[in-house]
Design a protein around this motif. Structure first.
Motif, PDB file in Angstrom:
ATOM      1  N   ALA A 219       0.895  -1.249   0.043  1.00  0.00           N
ATOM      2  CA  ALA A 219      -0.001  -0.146  -0.058  1.00  0.00           C
ATOM      3  C   ALA A 219       0.964   1.164   0.021  1.00  0.00           C
ATOM      4  O   ALA A 219       0.594   2.298   0.859  1.00  0.00           O
ATOM      5  N   TYR A 220       1.635   1.413  -0.848  1.00  0.00           N
ATOM      6  CA  TYR A 220       2.612   2.631  -1.211  1.00  0.00           C
ATOM      7  C   TYR A 220       2.644   2.803  -2.734  1.00  0.00           C
ATOM      8  O   TYR A 220       2.758   1.923  -3.376  1.00  0.00           O
ATOM      9  N   LYS A 221       2.939   4.176  -3.069  1.00  0.00           N
ATOM     10  CA  LYS A 221       2.928   4.502  -4.371  1.00  0.00           C
ATOM     11  C   LYS A 221       4.010   3.916  -5.149  1.00  0.00           C
ATOM     12  O   LYS A 221       5.197   4.263  -4.808  1.00  0.00           O
ATOM     13  N   ASN A 222       3.801   3.360  -6.542  1.00  0.00           N
ATOM     14  CA  ASN A 222       4.865   2.740  -7.161  1.00  0.00           C
ATOM     15  C   ASN A 222       4.386   3.346  -8.530  1.00  0.00           C
ATOM     16  O   ASN A 222       3.685   2.785  -8.995  1.00  0.00           O
ATOM     17  N   PRO A 223       5.207   4.264  -9.095  1.00  0.00           N
ATOM     18  CA  PRO A 223       4.961   4.675 -10.343  1.00  0.00           C
ATOM     19  C   PRO A 223       5.059   3.900 -11.531  1.00  0.00           C
ATOM     20  O   PRO A 223       4.237   4.202 -12.483  1.00  0.00           O
ATOM     21  N   ASP A 224       5.736   2.526 -11.337  1.00  0.00           N
ATOM     22  CA  ASP A 224       5.495   1.803 -12.419  1.00  0.00           C
ATOM     23  C   ASP A 224       4.389   0.703 -12.388  1.00  0.00           C
ATOM     24  O   ASP A 224       4.180   0.052 -13.298  1.00  0.00           O
ATOM     25  N   PHE A 225       3.559   0.905 -11.371  1.00  0.00           N
ATOM     26  CA  PHE A 225       2.408   0.173 -11.207  1.00  0.00           C
ATOM     27  C   PHE A 225       1.107   0.451 -11.516  1.00  0.00           C
ATOM     28  O   PHE A 225       0.817   1.776 -11.378  1.00  0.00           O
ATOM     29  N   HIS A 234      -1.850  -5.457   0.224  1.00  0.00           N
ATOM     30  CA  HIS A 234      -1.085  -5.856   1.522  1.00  0.00           C
ATOM     31  C   HIS A 234      -0.851  -4.701   2.214  1.00  0.00           C
ATOM     32  O   HIS A 234       0.087  -3.877   1.881  1.00  0.00           O
ATOM     33  N   TYR A 235      -1.328  -4.495   3.314  1.00  0.00           N
ATOM     34  CA  TYR A 235      -0.905  -3.215   4.092  1.00  0.00           C
ATOM     35  C   TYR A 235      -0.052  -3.744   5.524  1.00  0.00           C
ATOM     36  O   TYR A 235      -0.423  -4.110   6.399  1.00  0.00           O
ATOM     37  N   LEU A 248      -2.393   4.830   1.024  1.00  0.00           N
ATOM     38  CA  LEU A 248      -2.730   4.206  -0.198  1.00  0.00           C
ATOM     39  C   LEU A 248      -3.623   3.188  -0.183  1.00  0.00           C
ATOM     40  O   LEU A 248      -3.445   2.394   0.443  1.00  0.00           O
ATOM     41  N   TYR A 249      -4.795   3.466  -0.893  1.00  0.00           N
ATOM     42  CA  TYR A 249      -5.842   2.187  -1.005  1.00  0.00           C
ATOM     43  C   TYR A 249      -6.443   2.189   0.265  1.00  0.00           C
ATOM     44  O   TYR A 249      -6.943   1.012   0.306  1.00  0.00           O
TER      45      TYR A 249
END
Length: 337
Positions: A219-225, A234-235, A248-249
């Motif tokens: 649950a964190y920002k991944n610019p490639d996803f 998955h928290y 995130l989410y």
């Protein structure tokens, strides 16, 4: 008769409310063409939580609570624990031997929300692999941990998987004696960074099928996803909506939490999560980075030749020479076969 999909969880009282929310999301999104058999592995789960879990499942599936207290008591003191880890995290190693009726099972962490069809994941072909799992996103994107994986463990970072969502080829686990090898590794090496995940990755090196990241998205920002591929959230670590706002989410978690009796409790948990505890989380993360750096730079940390492609022969010969320790370990962890 519908095909049965066996799905395993491991929890204690602390994580039971999150499992209720997880099951709510799983049942809302799974294919109705299958029967689902849930196994909850625990040592001493309160009856209240057992009743709540039965209620959320209802007639949609069957659920069974399996106490591993006797088996795990025999290994007391061997497990390496830190922070929020409990000994329940190690249960997944013993599933194949304790449930010989299955050739393939799913294992899911409780701190997840399931948005995809879990049957699709289960039907992944893993006949040539020990496990199928998604990449460990933290290792792949944070250099300190990526270096640790490759230099300390000897596992290519692109092959290092997160152990929170596992499709396990239980037939191959039994054939290659993964549970016994795990117990042996516990005696000889202490993996401090991701513990059970490190053990699984070194034991399954070269035998894991890497899934799309969408099946286990941190649950964190991944610019490639691309979020259109989001199937399981998955928290973990410090990305938990029940501790931090604006995770995130988080909307997915709270949408399903609202459908349970734990919503108010979880909201209160978040609102009362103090600055001191947040600082402790940050300190723990920095400490984890330091452990990764120390172990990466320690040339004697882990013998990468301890397990190899000929490990079956290596393993048997080694133990025959040591008073037939295989039988001893199998008896220790309660395997009768």
């Amino acid at each position: 008769m519908k095909k049965v999909i066996p799905i395993f969880f491991a929890t204690d009282d602390n994580y039971a409310p999150f499992l209720v929310v997880c099951l709510k999301s799983l049942l809302a999104n799974c294919s109705k063409e299958y029967d689902y058999k849930f196994y909850v592995l625990t040592t001493n789960l309160a009856q209240k939580y057992q009743d709540d879990l039965k209620a959320v499942v209802g007639d949609s599936a069957t659920i069974e609570f399996v106490s591993l207290k006797n088996e795990l008591d025999k290994l007391q003191g061997m497990f390496h624990l830190r922070d929020y880890y409990s000994k329940e995290t190690y249960y997944r190693f013993f599933i194949p031997d304790l449930f010989p009726q299955y050739e393939k099972v799913l294992y899911l962490d409780c701190d997840t929300i399931i948005l995809g069809d879990i049957a699709e994941l289960y039907n992944t072909d893993i006949s040539d692999y020990y496990v199928a799992a998604a990449p460990e996103e933290v290792m792949a994107t944070i250099k300190v941990f990526g270096d640790y994986v490759e230099k300390a463990l000897g596992v290519p970072v692109e092959e290092y998987f997160n152990a929170g969502i596992l499709l396990i080829n239980t037939k191959k686990f039994r054939k290659n004696q993964i549970a016994e090898k795990f117990v042996d590794l516990l005696k000889h090496f202490t993996f401090r960074v991701t513990q059970d995940e490190d053990y699984l990755n070194v034991l399954c090196k070269g035998h894991s099928k890497i899934l799309d990241l969408g099946w286990n998205k941190t649950a964190y920002k991944n610019p490639d996803f691309d979020d259109k591929n989001l199937k399981i959230i998955h928290y973990k670590i410090n990305w938990k909506p029940w501790h931090y706002e604006n995770t995130l989410y988080e909307e997915y978690f709270w949408d399903f939490a609202k459908q349970t009796q734990y919503y108010d409790m979880l909201m209160k948990m978040r609102d009362e999560y103090s600055d001191e505890r947040k600082q402790a989380d940050y300190d723990a993360y920095i400490s984890l980075e330091q452990k990764a750096i120390e172990d990466t730079n320690n040339p004697n940390f882990y013998d990468k030749n301890y397990l190899n492609d000929d490990s079956k022969e290596f393993f048997l010969v080694r133990y025959i020479k040591k008073m037939n320790k295989i039988k001893e370990i199998r008896k220790l962890i309660g395997i009768r076969k």
